[in-house]
Enzyme design. Structure first.
Site, PDB file in Angstrom:
ATOM      1  N   HIS A  57       0.846  -1.204   0.000  1.00  0.00           N
ATOM      2  CA  HIS A  57       0.000   0.000   0.000  1.00  0.00           C
ATOM      3  C   HIS A  57       0.872   1.241   0.000  1.00  0.00           C
ATOM      4  O   HIS A  57       2.083   1.164   0.166  1.00  0.00           O
ATOM      5  CB  HIS A  57      -0.993  -0.008   1.164  1.00  0.00           C
ATOM      6  CG  HIS A  57      -0.384   0.112   2.531  1.00  0.00           C
ATOM      7  ND1 HIS A  57       0.416  -0.858   3.088  1.00  0.00           N
ATOM      8  CD2 HIS A  57      -0.479   1.096   3.468  1.00  0.00           C
ATOM      9  CE1 HIS A  57       0.786  -0.481   4.294  1.00  0.00           C
ATOM     10  NE2 HIS A  57       0.261   0.700   4.564  1.00  0.00           N
ATOM     11  N   HIS A  59       1.350   3.976   1.893  1.00  0.00           N
ATOM     12  CA  HIS A  59       1.907   4.752   3.010  1.00  0.00           C
ATOM     13  C   HIS A  59       3.432   4.840   2.948  1.00  0.00           C
ATOM     14  O   HIS A  59       4.102   3.888   2.547  1.00  0.00           O
ATOM     15  CB  HIS A  59       1.466   4.147   4.348  1.00  0.00           C
ATOM     16  CG  HIS A  59       0.022   4.446   4.662  1.00  0.00           C
ATOM     17  ND1 HIS A  59      -0.725   3.671   5.524  1.00  0.00           N
ATOM     18  CD2 HIS A  59      -0.788   5.435   4.225  1.00  0.00           C
ATOM     19  CE1 HIS A  59      -1.955   4.189   5.597  1.00  0.00           C
ATOM     20  NE2 HIS A  59      -2.017   5.248   4.813  1.00  0.00           N
ATOM     21  N   ASP A  61       5.762   4.722   5.080  1.00  0.00           N
ATOM     22  CA  ASP A  61       6.599   3.750   5.793  1.00  0.00           C
ATOM     23  C   ASP A  61       6.653   2.398   5.067  1.00  0.00           C
ATOM     24  O   ASP A  61       7.286   1.452   5.555  1.00  0.00           O
ATOM     25  CB  ASP A  61       6.147   3.580   7.253  1.00  0.00           C
ATOM     26  CG  ASP A  61       4.730   3.072   7.386  1.00  0.00           C
ATOM     27  OD1 ASP A  61       3.826   3.638   6.735  1.00  0.00           O
ATOM     28  OD2 ASP A  61       4.520   2.096   8.135  1.00  0.00           O
ATOM     29  N   HIS A  62       6.010   2.310   3.898  1.00  0.00           N
ATOM     30  CA  HIS A  62       6.080   1.096   3.073  1.00  0.00           C
ATOM     31  C   HIS A  62       6.665   1.371   1.690  1.00  0.00           C
ATOM     32  O   HIS A  62       6.942   0.436   0.946  1.00  0.00           O
ATOM     33  CB  HIS A  62       4.684   0.463   2.951  1.00  0.00           C
ATOM     34  CG  HIS A  62       4.137   0.054   4.276  1.00  0.00           C
ATOM     35  ND1 HIS A  62       4.131  -1.246   4.725  1.00  0.00           N
ATOM     36  CD2 HIS A  62       3.632   0.803   5.298  1.00  0.00           C
ATOM     37  CE1 HIS A  62       3.632  -1.280   5.953  1.00  0.00           C
ATOM     38  NE2 HIS A  62       3.326  -0.052   6.329  1.00  0.00           N
ATOM     39  N   HIS A 115      -7.484  -0.527   5.320  1.00  0.00           N
ATOM     40  CA  HIS A 115      -6.440   0.339   5.885  1.00  0.00           C
ATOM     41  C   HIS A 115      -6.186   1.477   4.893  1.00  0.00           C
ATOM     42  O   HIS A 115      -6.201   2.652   5.249  1.00  0.00           O
ATOM     43  CB  HIS A 115      -5.192  -0.485   6.142  1.00  0.00           C
ATOM     44  CG  HIS A 115      -4.009   0.291   6.637  1.00  0.00           C
ATOM     45  ND1 HIS A 115      -3.968   0.883   7.882  1.00  0.00           N
ATOM     46  CD2 HIS A 115      -2.824   0.577   6.048  1.00  0.00           C
ATOM     47  CE1 HIS A 115      -2.801   1.502   8.029  1.00  0.00           C
ATOM     48  NE2 HIS A 115      -2.091   1.336   6.939  1.00  0.00           N
ATOM     49  N   ASP A 134      -0.359  -3.883   6.209  1.00  0.00           N
ATOM     50  CA  ASP A 134      -1.023  -3.336   7.392  1.00  0.00           C
ATOM     51  C   ASP A 134      -2.504  -3.723   7.459  1.00  0.00           C
ATOM     52  O   ASP A 134      -3.318  -3.013   8.038  1.00  0.00           O
ATOM     53  CB  ASP A 134      -0.903  -1.801   7.417  1.00  0.00           C
ATOM     54  CG  ASP A 134       0.518  -1.335   7.708  1.00  0.00           C
ATOM     55  OD1 ASP A 134       1.407  -2.190   7.929  1.00  0.00           O
ATOM     56  OD2 ASP A 134       0.757  -0.106   7.702  1.00  0.00           O
ATOM     57  N   HIS A 172       4.219  -4.440  10.771  1.00  0.00           N
ATOM     58  CA  HIS A 172       4.677  -3.794  12.011  1.00  0.00           C
ATOM     59  C   HIS A 172       4.751  -4.733  13.209  1.00  0.00           C
ATOM     60  O   HIS A 172       3.976  -5.670  13.315  1.00  0.00           O
ATOM     61  CB  HIS A 172       3.728  -2.651  12.403  1.00  0.00           C
ATOM     62  CG  HIS A 172       3.725  -1.507  11.444  1.00  0.00           C
ATOM     63  ND1 HIS A 172       4.541  -0.413  11.595  1.00  0.00           N
ATOM     64  CD2 HIS A 172       3.013  -1.292  10.313  1.00  0.00           C
ATOM     65  CE1 HIS A 172       4.313   0.443  10.594  1.00  0.00           C
ATOM     66  NE2 HIS A 172       3.390  -0.073   9.804  1.00  0.00           N
TER      67      HIS A 172
END
Ligand code: ZN
Ligand code: FE
Length: 256
Positions: A57, A59, A61-62, A115, A134, A172
């Site tokens: 996805h 975001h 942090d990915h 998400h 996530d 995570h």
């Protein structure tokens, strides 16, 4: 035939990076790219050359490592068609039903929105693994940034249909906080109580609690268990639809 090699490593504050490697074809994929330096060190440690990034996805942090990793390795970036405009460097868009040939392994794509609106998961049946980003966590699930509870519940139901022995890799390390919340929903769940203790010990020693298995999640993850009569009874929602019970659990977690 050789087994798929899988290397999980911590990245950023609480993300996990994962590399998968097929020795025979010499292909290596990074599941998401939380941080280019962390992915590069992991590649170096294993002496693998990056050929693919499989994005779950959009975001940051990915996806933060996408462009630099592509620049250095010329890897192919595969990601969710539904949010392709937000995936830096994407080369190939996939969605529910897409398959990716990875040496002798076939990677199958599932749409698991909730998400984010376009979130996807990658499943490799032959290796009994799923990379769920996530969407699902150990004893938890992702926050509903771009989806309704009903949509997320249908995504979780899709993952719930995988074989129970499937190893689940998540984005995570949220396991301890999730376990502490889970016990408030199911204080009588013996397996959950044991798992909480086990997870506390593992985290005290700095060990990762992932991957998990679908079997463990079915027994202890309150979000996957929203359809269980014991959970409904406990929440006073005996006659409510499963997704409504899920919504209640999600909102309790958000407000915990
Ligand atoms: Zn995310
Ligand atoms: Fe994340």
């Amino acid at each position: 035939m050789s087994a798929l090699q899988i290397h999980q490593f911590p990245a950023r504050t609480d993300n996990y990076g994962v590399l998968i490697h097929d020795e025979a074809s010499n292909l290596t994929a990074s599941i998401d790219a939380p941080d280019d330096s962390a992915v590069l060190s992991a590649l170096q440690e294993k002496n693998w050359t990056l050929t693919h990034i499989l994005t779950t996805h959009h975001h940051a942090d990915h996806t933060a490592g996408n462009l630099r990793l592509k620049e250095i390795t010329n890897c192919t970036i595969i990601g969710p068609g539904g949010e392709a405009d937000k995936i830096p460097g994407i080369d190939s868009k996939v969605a529910q039903g897409s398959t990716i040939e990875f040496g002798s392994f076939r990677i199958e794509v599932l749409d698991t929105p909730g998400h984010t609106a376009g979130h996807i998961s990658y499943v490799i049946p032959k290796a009994s693994v799923a990379f769920v980003g996530d969407t699902l966590f150990a004893m938890g699930c992702g926050r509903l940034f771009e989806g309704t509870p009903k949509l997320m519940w249908s995504s979780l139901c899709k993952l719930r249909e995988l074989p129970e022995e499937t190893k689940i890799y998540c984005g995570h390390e949220y396991t301890l906080a999730n376990a502490r919340f889970a016990i408030t929903i199911e204080p009588q769940n013996e397996q959950l109580k044991q798992r909480l203790e086990c997870v506390e010990a593992m985290r005290n020693q700095g060990q990762p609690t992932l991957p998990t298995t679908l079997r463990e999640e079915l027994a202890t993850n309150p979000f996957l268990r929203a359809g269980e009569q014991t959970v409904k009874d406990r929440l006073g929602m005996q006659n409510e639809a499963d997704w409504k019970v899920f919504a209640e659990i999600r909102s309790r977690k958000d407000n915990a």
